[in-house]
Design a protein around this motif. Structure first.
Motif, PDB file in Angstrom:
ATOM      1  N   ASP A 105       2.084  78.838 -36.080  1.00  0.00           N
ATOM      2  CA  ASP A 105       2.980  78.052 -35.823  1.00  0.00           C
ATOM      3  C   ASP A 105       3.809  76.894 -35.359  1.00  0.00           C
ATOM      4  O   ASP A 105       4.680  76.643 -35.486  1.00  0.00           O
ATOM      5  CB  ASP A 105       2.923  78.477 -33.924  1.00  0.00           C
ATOM      6  CG  ASP A 105       2.159  79.856 -33.094  1.00  0.00           C
ATOM      7  OD1 ASP A 105       3.405  80.805 -34.320  1.00  0.00           O
ATOM      8  OD2 ASP A 105       2.313  80.094 -32.583  1.00  0.00           O
ATOM      9  N   LEU A 108       5.378  77.261 -38.802  1.00  0.00           N
ATOM     10  CA  LEU A 108       7.342  77.828 -38.841  1.00  0.00           C
ATOM     11  C   LEU A 108       8.153  76.682 -37.724  1.00  0.00           C
ATOM     12  O   LEU A 108       8.671  76.658 -38.498  1.00  0.00           O
ATOM     13  CB  LEU A 108       6.836  79.319 -37.061  1.00  0.00           C
ATOM     14  CG  LEU A 108       6.208  80.274 -38.877  1.00  0.00           C
ATOM     15  CD1 LEU A 108       6.041  81.441 -37.292  1.00  0.00           C
ATOM     16  CD2 LEU A 108       7.173  80.768 -39.696  1.00  0.00           C
ATOM     17  N   PHE A 109       7.224  75.701 -37.225  1.00  0.00           N
ATOM     18  CA  PHE A 109       7.703  74.598 -36.701  1.00  0.00           C
ATOM     19  C   PHE A 109       8.482  73.287 -37.861  1.00  0.00           C
ATOM     20  O   PHE A 109       9.617  73.292 -37.837  1.00  0.00           O
ATOM     21  CB  PHE A 109       7.519  74.583 -35.391  1.00  0.00           C
ATOM     22  CG  PHE A 109       7.811  73.204 -34.953  1.00  0.00           C
ATOM     23  CD1 PHE A 109       8.848  72.888 -33.808  1.00  0.00           C
ATOM     24  CD2 PHE A 109       8.092  71.882 -35.427  1.00  0.00           C
ATOM     25  CE1 PHE A 109       9.690  71.952 -33.661  1.00  0.00           C
ATOM     26  CE2 PHE A 109       7.999  70.662 -34.392  1.00  0.00           C
ATOM     27  CZ  PHE A 109       9.678  70.910 -33.859  1.00  0.00           C
ATOM     28  N   SER A 110       7.944  73.268 -38.881  1.00  0.00           N
ATOM     29  CA  SER A 110       7.375  72.492 -39.676  1.00  0.00           C
ATOM     30  C   SER A 110       8.882  72.919 -40.458  1.00  0.00           C
ATOM     31  O   SER A 110      10.080  72.272 -41.142  1.00  0.00           O
ATOM     32  CB  SER A 110       6.470  72.060 -40.432  1.00  0.00           C
ATOM     33  OG  SER A 110       6.276  71.272 -41.577  1.00  0.00           O
ATOM     34  N   PHE A 111       8.606  74.506 -40.844  1.00  0.00           N
ATOM     35  CA  PHE A 111       9.506  74.738 -42.046  1.00  0.00           C
ATOM     36  C   PHE A 111      11.644  74.716 -41.259  1.00  0.00           C
ATOM     37  O   PHE A 111      11.911  74.127 -42.311  1.00  0.00           O
ATOM     38  CB  PHE A 111       9.382  76.477 -42.253  1.00  0.00           C
ATOM     39  CG  PHE A 111       8.070  76.683 -42.476  1.00  0.00           C
ATOM     40  CD1 PHE A 111       7.488  75.885 -43.318  1.00  0.00           C
ATOM     41  CD2 PHE A 111       7.736  78.371 -43.191  1.00  0.00           C
ATOM     42  CE1 PHE A 111       5.900  76.197 -43.711  1.00  0.00           C
ATOM     43  CE2 PHE A 111       6.664  78.326 -43.744  1.00  0.00           C
ATOM     44  CZ  PHE A 111       5.525  77.634 -43.724  1.00  0.00           C
ATOM     45  N   SER A 112      11.040  74.678 -40.150  1.00  0.00           N
ATOM     46  CA  SER A 112      12.198  74.731 -39.527  1.00  0.00           C
ATOM     47  C   SER A 112      13.151  73.791 -39.414  1.00  0.00           C
ATOM     48  O   SER A 112      14.631  73.986 -39.168  1.00  0.00           O
ATOM     49  CB  SER A 112      12.674  75.751 -37.955  1.00  0.00           C
ATOM     50  OG  SER A 112      11.776  74.813 -37.174  1.00  0.00           O
ATOM     51  N   LYS A 113      12.629  72.428 -39.572  1.00  0.00           N
ATOM     52  CA  LYS A 113      12.745  71.097 -39.904  1.00  0.00           C
ATOM     53  C   LYS A 113      12.448  70.208 -40.809  1.00  0.00           C
ATOM     54  O   LYS A 113      13.849  69.163 -41.005  1.00  0.00           O
ATOM     55  CB  LYS A 113      11.690  70.324 -38.334  1.00  0.00           C
ATOM     56  CG  LYS A 113      12.281  70.690 -37.515  1.00  0.00           C
ATOM     57  CD  LYS A 113      13.276  70.726 -36.210  1.00  0.00           C
ATOM     58  CE  LYS A 113      13.086  71.314 -34.929  1.00  0.00           C
ATOM     59  NZ  LYS A 113      14.291  71.813 -34.191  1.00  0.00           N
ATOM     60  N   TYR A 133       8.096  81.048 -48.698  1.00  0.00           N
ATOM     61  CA  TYR A 133       9.055  81.328 -47.103  1.00  0.00           C
ATOM     62  C   TYR A 133      10.603  80.634 -47.127  1.00  0.00           C
ATOM     63  O   TYR A 133      10.818  79.304 -47.127  1.00  0.00           O
ATOM     64  CB  TYR A 133       7.910  81.203 -46.419  1.00  0.00           C
ATOM     65  CG  TYR A 133       6.883  81.952 -45.732  1.00  0.00           C
ATOM     66  CD1 TYR A 133       6.343  83.359 -45.506  1.00  0.00           C
ATOM     67  CD2 TYR A 133       5.578  80.954 -46.508  1.00  0.00           C
ATOM     68  CE1 TYR A 133       5.293  82.892 -45.069  1.00  0.00           C
ATOM     69  CE2 TYR A 133       4.546  81.424 -45.976  1.00  0.00           C
ATOM     70  CZ  TYR A 133       3.877  82.686 -45.968  1.00  0.00           C
ATOM     71  OH  TYR A 133       3.422  83.476 -45.314  1.00  0.00           O
ATOM     72  N   ASN A 134      11.807  80.980 -46.487  1.00  0.00           N
ATOM     73  CA  ASN A 134      12.622  80.451 -45.992  1.00  0.00           C
ATOM     74  C   ASN A 134      12.287  79.648 -44.636  1.00  0.00           C
ATOM     75  O   ASN A 134      11.457  79.186 -44.064  1.00  0.00           O
ATOM     76  CB  ASN A 134      13.653  80.940 -45.939  1.00  0.00           C
ATOM     77  CG  ASN A 134      13.639  82.149 -45.053  1.00  0.00           C
ATOM     78  OD1 ASN A 134      12.939  81.671 -43.967  1.00  0.00           O
ATOM     79  ND2 ASN A 134      14.755  83.026 -44.941  1.00  0.00           N
ATOM     80  N   ARG A 135      13.310  78.926 -44.339  1.00  0.00           N
ATOM     81  CA  ARG A 135      13.300  77.962 -42.958  1.00  0.00           C
ATOM     82  C   ARG A 135      12.980  78.947 -41.561  1.00  0.00           C
ATOM     83  O   ARG A 135      12.115  78.214 -41.052  1.00  0.00           O
ATOM     84  CB  ARG A 135      14.425  76.637 -42.933  1.00  0.00           C
ATOM     85  CG  ARG A 135      15.586  77.815 -42.733  1.00  0.00           C
ATOM     86  CD  ARG A 135      17.024  76.877 -42.341  1.00  0.00           C
ATOM     87  NE  ARG A 135      16.370  75.705 -41.478  1.00  0.00           N
ATOM     88  CZ  ARG A 135      16.777  74.562 -41.907  1.00  0.00           C
ATOM     89  NH1 ARG A 135      17.399  74.723 -42.587  1.00  0.00           N
ATOM     90  NH2 ARG A 135      16.263  72.846 -40.997  1.00  0.00           N
ATOM     91  N   TYR A 136      13.124  80.424 -41.788  1.00  0.00           N
ATOM     92  CA  TYR A 136      12.915  80.654 -40.954  1.00  0.00           C
ATOM     93  C   TYR A 136      11.084  81.482 -40.490  1.00  0.00           C
ATOM     94  O   TYR A 136      11.472  82.644 -40.036  1.00  0.00           O
ATOM     95  CB  TYR A 136      14.071  81.851 -40.512  1.00  0.00           C
ATOM     96  CG  TYR A 136      15.298  81.437 -40.428  1.00  0.00           C
ATOM     97  CD1 TYR A 136      15.454  80.216 -39.367  1.00  0.00           C
ATOM     98  CD2 TYR A 136      16.071  80.851 -41.495  1.00  0.00           C
ATOM     99  CE1 TYR A 136      16.284  79.976 -39.633  1.00  0.00           C
ATOM    100  CE2 TYR A 136      17.873  80.672 -41.712  1.00  0.00           C
ATOM    101  CZ  TYR A 136      17.770  80.518 -40.750  1.00  0.00           C
ATOM    102  OH  TYR A 136      19.081  79.431 -40.767  1.00  0.00           O
ATOM    103  N   GLY A 137      10.898  81.640 -42.045  1.00  0.00           N
ATOM    104  CA  GLY A 137       9.318  82.036 -41.664  1.00  0.00           C
ATOM    105  C   GLY A 137       9.233  83.449 -42.649  1.00  0.00           C
ATOM    106  O   GLY A 137       8.319  84.052 -42.830  1.00  0.00           O
TER     107      GLY A 137
END
Length: 145
Positions: A105, A108-113, A133-137
């Motif tokens: 989790d 995923l938070f880090s990816f989105s930011k 992965y993309n920014r949405y996992g």
């Protein structure tokens, strides 16, 4: 009367096309560095920021940027505020000192930011143990060049 799509006009004015890509290519040397740093930091995680550019709808990853960080066998915290202002943060790579390259989790938070393309490598730290992965996992394919 000429009619232009608003999205195309926005991209033309603000230069957002430089962030659009359909493929990801990663230099072999970058992959070798990822393998080296993952093995060297075990049992702790390592993390780096991707350096690269988009040309002809291909994100080409050409290097790794290392920033000050705190690391353990449970995670890594990187000070992304140390990234130069004019540098595009394409994404990141980090290791998991275990058998899973699935994002947590916190990942995923880090990816989105932080960027658009991310990789996780897990033990035994071989190319086959890297997932992207993309920014949405969501899974992303990549090509080593």
């Amino acid at each position: 009367m000429v009619c232009m799509d608003f999205g195309k006009l926005f991209s033309k004015i603000f230069g957002t096309n430089k962030f659009k890509f359909d493929e990801v290519h990663i230099d072999q040397e970058v992959i070798e560095s990822i393998l080296y740093y993952a093995k060297s930091s075990d049992p702790n995680e390592f993390m780096a920021i991707f350096e690269g550019e988009v040309k002809n709808s291909i994100l080409h990853i050409t290097g790794l940027i290392f920033l000050p960080s705190e690391t353990s066998n449970e995670g890594v915290i990187v000070n992304t505020g140390m990234l130069p202002v004019m540098r595009t943060q394409w994404g990141s790579v980090h290791s998991h000192p275990g058998p899973s390259a699935m994002p947590s989790d916190a990942d995923l938070f880090s990816f989105s930011k932080n960027g658009l393309f991310h990789m996780i490598i897990c033990q035994p730290y071989e190319v086959e143990n890297i997932l992207a992965y993309n920014r949405y996992g969501e899974f992303v394919e990549f090509k080593i060049v």
